[in-house]
Motif scaffolding. Structure first.
Motif, short mmCIF file in Angstrom:
data_model
loop_
_atom_site.label_atom_id
_atom_site.label_comp_id
_atom_site.label_asym_id
_atom_site.label_seq_id
_atom_site.Cartn_x
_atom_site.Cartn_y
_atom_site.Cartn_z
N THR A 1 42.69 52.48 51.23
CA THR A 1 43.58 51.33 51.38
C THR A 1 42.81 50.02 51.29
OG1 THR A 1 45.14 52.58 52.74
CG2 THR A 1 45.22 50.18 52.92
N VAL A 2 41.65 49.96 51.96
CA VAL A 2 40.81 48.76 51.90
C VAL A 2 40.28 48.57 50.48
CG1 VAL A 2 38.65 47.74 52.69
CG2 VAL A 2 40.21 48.79 54.34
N LEU A 3 39.82 49.65 49.86
CA LEU A 3 39.31 49.57 48.49
C LEU A 3 40.38 49.09 47.53
CD1 LEU A 3 36.98 50.20 46.49
CD2 LEU A 3 37.90 52.53 46.33
N GLY A 4 41.58 49.64 47.65
CA GLY A 4 42.68 49.27 46.77
C GLY A 4 43.11 47.82 46.95
N ALA A 5 43.17 47.36 48.20
CA ALA A 5 43.55 45.98 48.47
C ALA A 5 42.53 45.01 47.90
CB ALA A 5 43.70 45.77 49.98
N ALA A 6 41.24 45.32 48.06
CA ALA A 6 40.18 44.47 47.52
C ALA A 6 40.27 44.43 45.99
CB ALA A 6 38.81 44.99 47.95
N GLN A 7 40.53 45.58 45.37
CA GLN A 7 40.64 45.62 43.92
C GLN A 7 41.81 44.79 43.42
OE1 GLN A 7 38.12 47.46 42.27
NE2 GLN A 7 38.83 46.18 40.58
N MET A 8 42.91 44.79 44.19
CA MET A 8 44.07 43.96 43.82
C MET A 8 43.72 42.48 43.82
SD MET A 8 47.06 45.47 43.15
CE MET A 8 48.39 44.47 43.80
N VAL A 9 42.96 42.04 44.81
CA VAL A 9 42.54 40.64 44.88
C VAL A 9 41.70 40.29 43.65
CG1 VAL A 9 41.19 38.93 46.16
CG2 VAL A 9 42.68 40.53 47.38
N LYS A 10 40.77 41.19 43.31
CA LYS A 10 39.89 40.94 42.16
C LYS A 10 40.65 40.96 40.84
CE LYS A 10 35.87 42.63 41.61
NZ LYS A 10 34.78 43.61 41.40
N ASP A 11 41.51 41.98 40.66
CA ASP A 11 42.16 42.18 39.37
C ASP A 11 43.27 41.16 39.09
OD1 ASP A 11 40.48 44.29 38.96
OD2 ASP A 11 41.97 45.86 39.33
N THR A 12 44.07 40.87 40.12
CA THR A 12 45.21 39.96 39.90
C THR A 12 44.82 38.50 39.97
OG1 THR A 12 45.84 39.85 42.25
CG2 THR A 12 46.76 41.68 40.94
N LYS A 13 43.69 38.22 40.68
CA LYS A 13 43.26 36.83 40.91
C LYS A 13 44.32 36.01 41.66
CE LYS A 13 39.94 36.58 37.09
NZ LYS A 13 39.92 38.01 36.85
N MET A 14 45.22 36.71 42.31
CA MET A 14 46.24 36.05 43.14
C MET A 14 45.65 35.70 44.50
SD MET A 14 49.58 38.42 42.31
CE MET A 14 50.59 37.63 43.57
N HIS A 15 46.23 34.69 45.15
CA HIS A 15 45.80 34.34 46.49
C HIS A 15 46.09 35.52 47.42
CE1 HIS A 15 45.62 32.36 50.39
NE2 HIS A 15 45.04 31.32 49.80
N PRO A 16 45.15 35.87 48.31
CA PRO A 16 45.41 36.99 49.23
C PRO A 16 46.70 36.82 50.03
CG PRO A 16 43.11 36.34 49.33
CD PRO A 16 43.80 35.32 48.48
N GLY A 17 47.03 35.56 50.36
CA GLY A 17 48.27 35.32 51.10
C GLY A 17 49.49 35.71 50.29
N ALA A 18 49.46 35.47 48.97
CA ALA A 18 50.58 35.83 48.11
C ALA A 18 50.71 37.36 48.01
CB ALA A 18 50.40 35.22 46.72
N LEU A 19 49.58 38.04 47.92
CA LEU A 19 49.61 39.50 47.88
C LEU A 19 50.13 40.06 49.20
CD1 LEU A 19 46.21 40.15 46.07
CD2 LEU A 19 48.49 40.58 45.15
#
Length: 277
Positions: A212-230
């Motif tokens: 879950t932590v790995l996937g969430a971190a990858q989402m931040v990197k791949d989407t380049k979206m603000h963590p708050g938006a995710l």
């Protein structure tokens, strides 16, 4: 110089040195036969493992590593850096690039022991480099060229990401990416403990939490979206995530993380000042 004939030396062949060497070789940046590492005479077992696992050469003196390499990584404990630098200084010429990964040892500390024309770059990697997911930052010494920096970035990008930063940010970055994995490990452990409390088997809880932590971190990197938006995308009105986030806010979760980074930075500054006295 062609990457596959780049001769890379390591002063010290511990876990981080092995991780770096393995990353450089697997990325095609050098070949095993062009890698050499020096060990303390008492570390024969570690030297043997280095040879067996990577195929590199090992020696029990520091100076030959510098003499026979194009690029030398200083991978020793900060406390022994002055001794090692004094040992190799007569072999350091302006066609050699020295890269130090010794924590808390500044460029100024290093240059005190080397010829004035020495080319030095300071790099701070972190332990996830062992899994080729490292976060590294570098600062160039006065004599290091743009090509030296590009080569260093290329090498450390083989085991994660690498950014050039001013040296005054190193203490704060140590608190974030150097110490940060420990904060994340505690979070994963706590997440798994919560899962176990709710009836999930321990081993499954650890696998789910880590992924879950790995996937969430990858989402931040791949989407380049603000963590708050995710975060907002996961949080449904009146849902379980909203309830959980409210609980974390009441327990000052955000403030605790910010405070941890601040305290770690202060400690890094204290250690650096003590070392320079």
């Amino acid at each position: 110089m062609s990457a596959n004939i780049l001769k890379i030396g390591f002063i010290g062949g511990g876990k981080m040195a092995k991780a770096l060497a393995g990353g450089f070789i697997s990325a095609g940046l050098t070949k095993a036969e062009n890698v050499m590492a020096s060990f303390h005479p008492s570390d024969t077992q570690c030297a043997r493992k280095f040879e067996e696992e990577l195929g590199g050469r090992t020696v029990f003196e520091n100076k030959p590593v510098v003499e026979l390499s194009d690029l030398v990584l200083m991978a020793v404990k900060p406390t022994v850096m002055p001794t090692v630098l004094n040992d190799i200084k007569t072999a350091v010429t302006n066609d050699k690039l020295l890269i130090s990964i010794a924590m808390g040892v500044t460029l100024g500390d290093i240059m005190k022991h080397l010829p004035y024309e020495a080319k030095v770059i300071r790099v701070m990697p972190n332990t996830p480099a062992l899994s080729k997911c490292g976060t590294s930052v570098l600062v160039r010494g006065e004599n290091a060229t743009d090509n030296d920096v590009l080569l260093t970035k290329r090498l450390f990008s083989a085991i994660g990401i690498c950014e050039e930063v001013p040296e005054h940010l190193f203490d704060a970055i140590t608190a974030v990416s150097g110490s940060g994995p420990a904060y994340v490990y505690v979070f994963i452990e706590a997440l798994a403990d919560g899962a176990v409390k709710m009836g999930i088997p321990r081993e499954l809880a650890y696998r789910l939490s880590a992924q879950t932590v790995l996937g969430a971190a990858q989402m931040v990197k791949d989407t380049k979206m603000h963590p708050g938006a995710l975060k907002d995308d996961v949080t449904s009105p009146a849902g379980c995530t909203a309830a959980a986030l409210h609980y974390l806010e009441k327990k000052c979760f955000r403030s605790a993380i910010i405070g941890a980074v601040e305290e770690a930075t202060r400690r890094c500054l204290q250690v650096s000042k003590t070392r320079t006295k």
